[in-house]
Design a protein around this motif. Structure first.
Motif, PDB file in Angstrom:
ATOM      1  N   LEU A 155       0.819  -1.210   0.000  1.00  0.00           N
ATOM      2  CA  LEU A 155       0.000   0.000   0.000  1.00  0.00           C
ATOM      3  C   LEU A 155       0.851   1.257   0.000  1.00  0.00           C
ATOM      4  N   VAL A 156       1.978   1.221   0.735  1.00  0.00           N
ATOM      5  CA  VAL A 156       2.847   2.393   0.817  1.00  0.00           C
ATOM      6  C   VAL A 156       3.608   2.575  -0.492  1.00  0.00           C
ATOM      7  N   SER A 157       4.144   1.479  -1.030  1.00  0.00           N
ATOM      8  CA  SER A 157       4.861   1.567  -2.297  1.00  0.00           C
ATOM      9  C   SER A 157       3.853   1.456  -3.439  1.00  0.00           C
ATOM     10  N   GLY A 158       4.318   1.676  -4.685  1.00  0.00           N
ATOM     11  CA  GLY A 158       3.432   1.489  -5.828  1.00  0.00           C
ATOM     12  C   GLY A 158       3.093   0.022  -5.960  1.00  0.00           C
ATOM     13  N   VAL A 159       1.899  -0.289  -6.398  1.00  0.00           N
ATOM     14  CA  VAL A 159       1.467  -1.679  -6.509  1.00  0.00           C
ATOM     15  C   VAL A 159       1.552  -2.123  -7.968  1.00  0.00           C
ATOM     16  N   LEU A 160       2.368  -3.151  -8.205  1.00  0.00           N
ATOM     17  CA  LEU A 160       2.428  -3.751  -9.529  1.00  0.00           C
ATOM     18  C   LEU A 160       1.364  -4.828  -9.605  1.00  0.00           C
ATOM     19  N   VAL A 161       0.598  -4.809 -10.667  1.00  0.00           N
ATOM     20  CA  VAL A 161      -0.470  -5.786 -10.818  1.00  0.00           C
ATOM     21  C   VAL A 161      -0.222  -6.572 -12.100  1.00  0.00           C
ATOM     22  N   ALA A 162      -0.119  -7.895 -11.979  1.00  0.00           N
ATOM     23  CA  ALA A 162      -0.050  -8.766 -13.151  1.00  0.00           C
ATOM     24  C   ALA A 162      -1.455  -9.298 -13.367  1.00  0.00           C
ATOM     25  N   GLN A 163      -2.003  -9.000 -14.514  1.00  0.00           N
ATOM     26  CA  GLN A 163      -3.398  -9.341 -14.752  1.00  0.00           C
ATOM     27  C   GLN A 163      -3.541 -10.127 -16.040  1.00  0.00           C
ATOM     28  N   GLU A 164      -4.143 -11.330 -15.958  1.00  0.00           N
ATOM     29  CA  GLU A 164      -4.459 -12.077 -17.172  1.00  0.00           C
ATOM     30  C   GLU A 164      -5.785 -11.564 -17.701  1.00  0.00           C
ATOM     31  N   SER A 165      -5.791 -11.223 -18.959  1.00  0.00           N
ATOM     32  CA  SER A 165      -6.967 -10.623 -19.574  1.00  0.00           C
ATOM     33  C   SER A 165      -7.373 -11.419 -20.805  1.00  0.00           C
ATOM     34  N   LYS A 166      -8.641 -11.290 -21.169  1.00  0.00           N
ATOM     35  CA  LYS A 166      -9.161 -11.937 -22.374  1.00  0.00           C
ATOM     36  C   LYS A 166      -9.680 -10.864 -23.326  1.00  0.00           C
ATOM     37  N   VAL A 167      -9.733 -11.216 -24.611  1.00  0.00           N
ATOM     38  CA  VAL A 167     -10.262 -10.289 -25.610  1.00  0.00           C
ATOM     39  C   VAL A 167     -11.742 -10.028 -25.336  1.00  0.00           C
ATOM     40  N   ASN A 168     -12.095  -8.758 -25.291  1.00  0.00           N
ATOM     41  CA  ASN A 168     -13.486  -8.345 -25.179  1.00  0.00           C
ATOM     42  C   ASN A 168     -13.974  -8.072 -26.605  1.00  0.00           C
ATOM     43  N   VAL A 169     -14.694  -9.023 -27.167  1.00  0.00           N
ATOM     44  CA  VAL A 169     -15.095  -8.953 -28.582  1.00  0.00           C
ATOM     45  C   VAL A 169     -15.971  -7.738 -28.861  1.00  0.00           C
ATOM     46  N   LYS A 170     -16.853  -7.394 -27.923  1.00  0.00           N
ATOM     47  CA  LYS A 170     -17.759  -6.260 -28.135  1.00  0.00           C
ATOM     48  C   LYS A 170     -17.014  -4.934 -28.256  1.00  0.00           C
TER      49      LYS A 170
END
Length: 194
Positions: free
Chosen positions: A18-33
């Motif tokens: 919370l004090v430092s910057g938060v790195l987020v690794a996020q798996e995402s899928k194609v949003n066709v719309k």
């Protein structure tokens, strides 16, 4: 006692993040719309285009707020018979050229990221190399695209020119060969991963 130490360790880790910057690794899928891909081509009569109606893909992006730090993985799959020009005869010729009875998909798979450059707030140029597979033929391609990071979404946009003959595709013809398409097509894409 052991559980209290583990709990304390978790609390310290959460406080540090919370004090430092938060790195987020996020798996995402194609949003066709929210995605669009158009194949643009030429012929000796007029230019033509076909829109992709069926696509999918996954990507793993590492970000800190709206700052893209890394693209760990990325793939994009286009269903060949999902390309629609609005003209059934042209679509039929396209599917024949792409040998869609045997090769159902066109796919890009990321191999490496050479460079990520910030263009403006939340917008980055990403230089990559990947495998592009069309008609069962895979070639390494250099692909630079723009990534806009906003609220857990990654909007990838760019263009890629493809010489069909390098993938063993004979450019389609019509009307007994009197209409001939050019060997180069351009994929113009704006694809959202979330």
């Amino acid at each position: 006692m052991k559980s209290e130490i583990i709990k304390l360790g978790k609390n310290v880790l959460v406080a540090f993040l919370l004090v430092s910057g938060v790195l987020v690794a996020q798996e995402s899928k194609v949003n066709v719309k929210e995605s669009k891909l158009t194949v643009l081509g030429t012929s000796n009569l007029h230019d033509w285009h076909a829109n992709a109606e069926v696509m999918s893909g996954k990507g793993t992006f590492v970000s800190e707020g709206n700052t893209l730090k890394e693209v760990k993985s990325l793939n994009f799959v286009l269903t060949s018979e999902g390309l629609k020009s609005g003209k059934s005869g042209m679509d039929k010729n396209t599917y024949k050229a792409l040998k869609t009875e045997t090769y159902k998909n066109i796919e890009f798979k990321l191999l490496s990221v050479a460079k990520i450059t910030k263009k403006s707030e939340g917008v980055f140029a990403v230089e990559t190399q990947g495998n592009l597979t069309i008609c069962g033929v895979t070639k390494k391609v250099n692909q630079t695209f723009t990534v806009k990071v906003t609220g857990g979404k990654y909007l990838l946009s760019g263009k890629q020119t493809i010489d069909m003959t390098t993938y063993g595709i004979e450019p389609p013809t019509a009307l007994m060969g009197t209409i001939k398409t050019g060997k180069d097509v351009t994929a113009d894409f704006s694809v959202t991963y979330n």
